[in-house]
Each structure stands twice: as structure tokens, then as C-alpha cells.
Scaffold this active site. Structure first.
Site, PDB file in Angstrom:
ATOM      1  CG  ASN A   9      -2.505  -1.883  -5.410  1.00  0.00           C
ATOM      2  OD1 ASN A   9      -3.338  -0.994  -5.627  1.00  0.00           O
ATOM      3  ND2 ASN A   9      -2.665  -2.792  -4.459  1.00  0.00           N
ATOM      4  CD1 TRP A  10      -0.151   3.456  -8.724  1.00  0.00           C
ATOM      5  CD2 TRP A  10      -1.493   5.094  -9.468  1.00  0.00           C
ATOM      6  NE1 TRP A  10       0.390   3.937  -9.890  1.00  0.00           N
ATOM      7  CE2 TRP A  10      -0.412   4.958 -10.372  1.00  0.00           C
ATOM      8  CE3 TRP A  10      -2.467   6.068  -9.736  1.00  0.00           C
ATOM      9  CZ2 TRP A  10      -0.276   5.745 -11.516  1.00  0.00           C
ATOM     10  CZ3 TRP A  10      -2.335   6.852 -10.879  1.00  0.00           C
ATOM     11  CH2 TRP A  10      -1.248   6.697 -11.755  1.00  0.00           C
ATOM     12  CE  LYS A  11      -1.035  -1.312  -1.468  1.00  0.00           C
ATOM     13  NZ  LYS A  11      -0.451  -1.916  -0.269  1.00  0.00           N
ATOM     14  CG  HIS A  94      -4.266  -5.988  -2.033  1.00  0.00           C
ATOM     15  ND1 HIS A  94      -4.083  -5.607  -0.726  1.00  0.00           N
ATOM     16  CD2 HIS A  94      -3.101  -5.736  -2.668  1.00  0.00           C
ATOM     17  CE1 HIS A  94      -2.855  -5.130  -0.578  1.00  0.00           C
ATOM     18  NE2 HIS A  94      -2.239  -5.193  -1.748  1.00  0.00           N
ATOM     19  CD  GLU A  96      -3.523  -2.781   1.420  1.00  0.00           C
ATOM     20  OE1 GLU A  96      -4.019  -2.149   0.472  1.00  0.00           O
ATOM     21  OE2 GLU A  96      -2.290  -2.823   1.641  1.00  0.00           O
ATOM     22  CD  GLU A 166       0.646  -7.852  -3.056  1.00  0.00           C
ATOM     23  OE1 GLU A 166       1.402  -7.015  -3.554  1.00  0.00           O
ATOM     24  OE2 GLU A 166      -0.489  -7.559  -2.614  1.00  0.00           O
ATOM     25  N   GLY A 172       3.881  -2.809   2.931  1.00  0.00           N
ATOM     26  CA  GLY A 172       3.922  -1.476   3.531  1.00  0.00           C
ATOM     27  C   GLY A 172       4.740  -1.410   4.809  1.00  0.00           C
ATOM     28  N   GLY A 233       3.482  -1.424  -4.336  1.00  0.00           N
ATOM     29  CA  GLY A 233       2.605  -0.458  -3.681  1.00  0.00           C
ATOM     30  C   GLY A 233       3.275   0.905  -3.604  1.00  0.00           C
ATOM     31  N   GLY A 234       3.826   1.219  -2.458  1.00  0.00           N
ATOM     32  CA  GLY A 234       4.393   2.549  -2.185  1.00  0.00           C
ATOM     33  C   GLY A 234       5.320   3.076  -3.271  1.00  0.00           C
TER      34      GLY A 234
HETATM   35  P1  13P Z   1       4.139  -2.060  -0.731  1.00  0.00           P
HETATM   36  O1  13P Z   1       4.996  -2.169  -1.959  1.00  0.00           O
HETATM   37  O2  13P Z   1       3.829  -0.653  -0.335  1.00  0.00           O
HETATM   38  O3  13P Z   1       4.667  -2.906   0.393  1.00  0.00           O
HETATM   39  O4  13P Z   1       2.694  -2.695  -1.119  1.00  0.00           O
HETATM   40  C1  13P Z   1       2.649  -3.931  -1.735  1.00  0.00           C
HETATM   41  C2  13P Z   1       1.255  -4.168  -2.173  1.00  0.00           C
HETATM   42  O5  13P Z   1       0.365  -4.317  -1.368  1.00  0.00           O
HETATM   43  C3  13P Z   1       0.960  -4.172  -3.620  1.00  0.00           C
HETATM   44  O6  13P Z   1      -0.323  -4.637  -3.882  1.00  0.00           O
END
Ligand code: 13P
Length: 249
Positions: A9-11, A94, A96, A166, A172, A233-234
């Protein structure tokens, strides 16, 4: 056998040239595991990513969509639009989106229906906040998020649903759920599916873990019997790290 999946997930990261550079590296990466690989760029780069990865075995997913088929929803994107550029998978729910865009279980239920109506696959995210876990309430929170958004679905629709646990406190933050915490929650989720649907449905639904998964902790998390992959994510923004995670199975 349920599918193993590692999704990135590149956000809201990577403009067009950064996307091109990352896609070039991803295309060259070697996969030694039998997990499916998915990447989710932002809307502006979806078409480009789909075209670039057409001949690879990396799937492209969107990070969000609207529930309506079309209409006066300025700034929104429909399932039909995603489908029309070849995108067959969407991340919904998600934390977020829930936290910053007020997405509720009821709204997410509508988005899930809209995606399934277009024959899309849904990576459905959920997870408790730190205060819930500190109060020992994590299972109740997760159960209600899943029930409210997904338990109206027929058994036959679940083949298009991928679950992604999650925990919000692990996203993050560099703080990962321990492999045991992930396993306990995944086993609980599978028991929910068993009780409300069937053994077969519970056994065939992939449940991914997301939250600070990195090359150095992926193997241990993925070794747990009810963890079928990760939503990253990251670490998915770096091709080397992402494929180290993909190949950790
Ligand atoms: P991180 O791997 O950066 O903690 O993010 C997880 C995430 O939100 C994937 O959707």
C-alpha cells in the site's frame, strides 16, 4: 488452500517519475515464493502501473473508491472507472480512511457491495486502536468491524474478499504486533468466519497482517499458521525491501 498474498500500500507517496522508477525495479525483482504480489499506487498512477505491469505477475490495486456507480460526487472515483482501466482489486476500510475521512462500517458495507457488483476483489482492512488493546477489547472491536461491513454478504461472495488485520497502533510506528498477537487475532477472525459461515469459507479466506512489517520481521510473522500474508506500507516503497518480504514465505 488459501492464497498467500503480499500487497504494498503505497499510500499518498510517489509521483509519476518515482512510480516509474519503482515499477522498473519491481519488474526486475525475482520472486522465490508462491505468494501473489499486489501493489496499490495512488489514483493518478494506476493506469500507468497497470500498463507497466501488464506482462508481469504483479497485480495492481486501488487504495479506495466511492460506492456510487457515477454521478455528482466531485473528486471521487467509482468501481466502474477502476474496472475500465483494468484494476480488479481495491483496498477498503484502511484505518487512515476511517480516521481522517470518517469512513464508517455502514459506508464501507456500501463500498464493498459496489466493488463486488463490478466483480472486483476487496482487501478489507480493520483493526483496533491502542486504547482498545490496552482495555483488552481488541476482539470485540475487530468482530464488530467485520460483522458490520461484511456479514451481510452471501458465502459465494467471500471468494472476492481478502481480510487485512491492521492494528492501528502498529501502523507506521515501527511497533509490530508480535507474531503471537497476530496469530491469536487471525485465529479469532477465522473462528468468526467458521461460526457465521462455514469451515470451508473460514479455511479458504486469506487473512493478511499489516503494521510495520519489514524484511527482518516478516518471516516470523508469516510462519504463523493463520497469517496468509501481509499488507505493507513503508517497506513497500523500496523494491528490495518489498521483495525481501514477498520472499519471506
Ligand atoms: P506500515 O507498514 O508503514 O506500518 O503501514 C501498514 C499499512 O498501513 C498498510 O496498509
Amino acid at each position: 488452500m488459501r492464497q498467500k498474498i503480499v500487497a504494498g500500500n503505497w499510500k499518498m507517496n510517489n509521483d509519476l517519475s518515482q512510480t516509474e522508477a519503482l515499477l522498473t525495479k519491481l519488474k526486475k525483482a525475482t520472486k522465490t515464493s508462491d505468494s501473489e504480489v499486489v501493489v496499490a499506487p495512488s489514483f493518478t498512477n494506476l493506469w500507468h502501473a497497470f500498463e507497466a505491469l501488464r506482462l508481469s505477475d504483479i497485480e495492481v490495486a486501488a487504495q479506495n473508491m466511492h460506492y456510487a456507480e457515477k454521478g455528482a460526487f466531485t473528486g471521487e472515483v467509482s468501481a466502474k472507472m477502476l474496472r475500465s482501466i483494468g484494476v480488479g482489486t481495491v483496498i477498503l476500510g484502511h484505518s487512515e480512511r476511517r480516521a481522517y475521512f470518517n469512513e464508517t462500517d455502514a459506508l464501507l458495507a456500501k463500498k464493498v457491495d459496489a466493488a463486488l457488483n463490478e466483480n472486483m476483489r476487496v482487501i478489507f482492512c480493520f483493526g483496533e486502536e491502542l486504547k482498545d488493546r490496552q482495555a483488552g477489547n481488541q476482539e470485540n472491536i475487530v468482530a464488530s468491524q467485520i460483522k458490520n461491513a461484511l456479514f451481510h454478504l452471501k458465502s459465494s461472495q467471500w471468494k472476492h474478499i481478502i481480510l487485512a488485520y491492521e492494528p492501528v497502533w502498529a501502523i507506521g510506528t515501527g511497533e509490530t504486533a508480535s507474531p503471537e498477537q497476530a496469530q491469536d487475532m487471525h485465529a479469532f477472525i477465522r473462528s468468526l468466519l467458521r461460526d457465521n459461515y462455514s469451515d470451508a469459507l473460514a479455511d479458504n479466506t486469506s487473512i493478511l497482517y499489516g503494521g510495520s512489517v519489514k524484511p527482518d520481521n516478516a518471516k516470523e510473522i508469516f510462519s504463523k499458521p493463520d497469517v496468509d500474508g501481509g499488507l505493507i506500507g513503508g517497506a513497500s516503497l523500496n523494491a528490495k525491501d518489498f521483495f525481501a518480504i514477498v520472499n519471506a514465505f
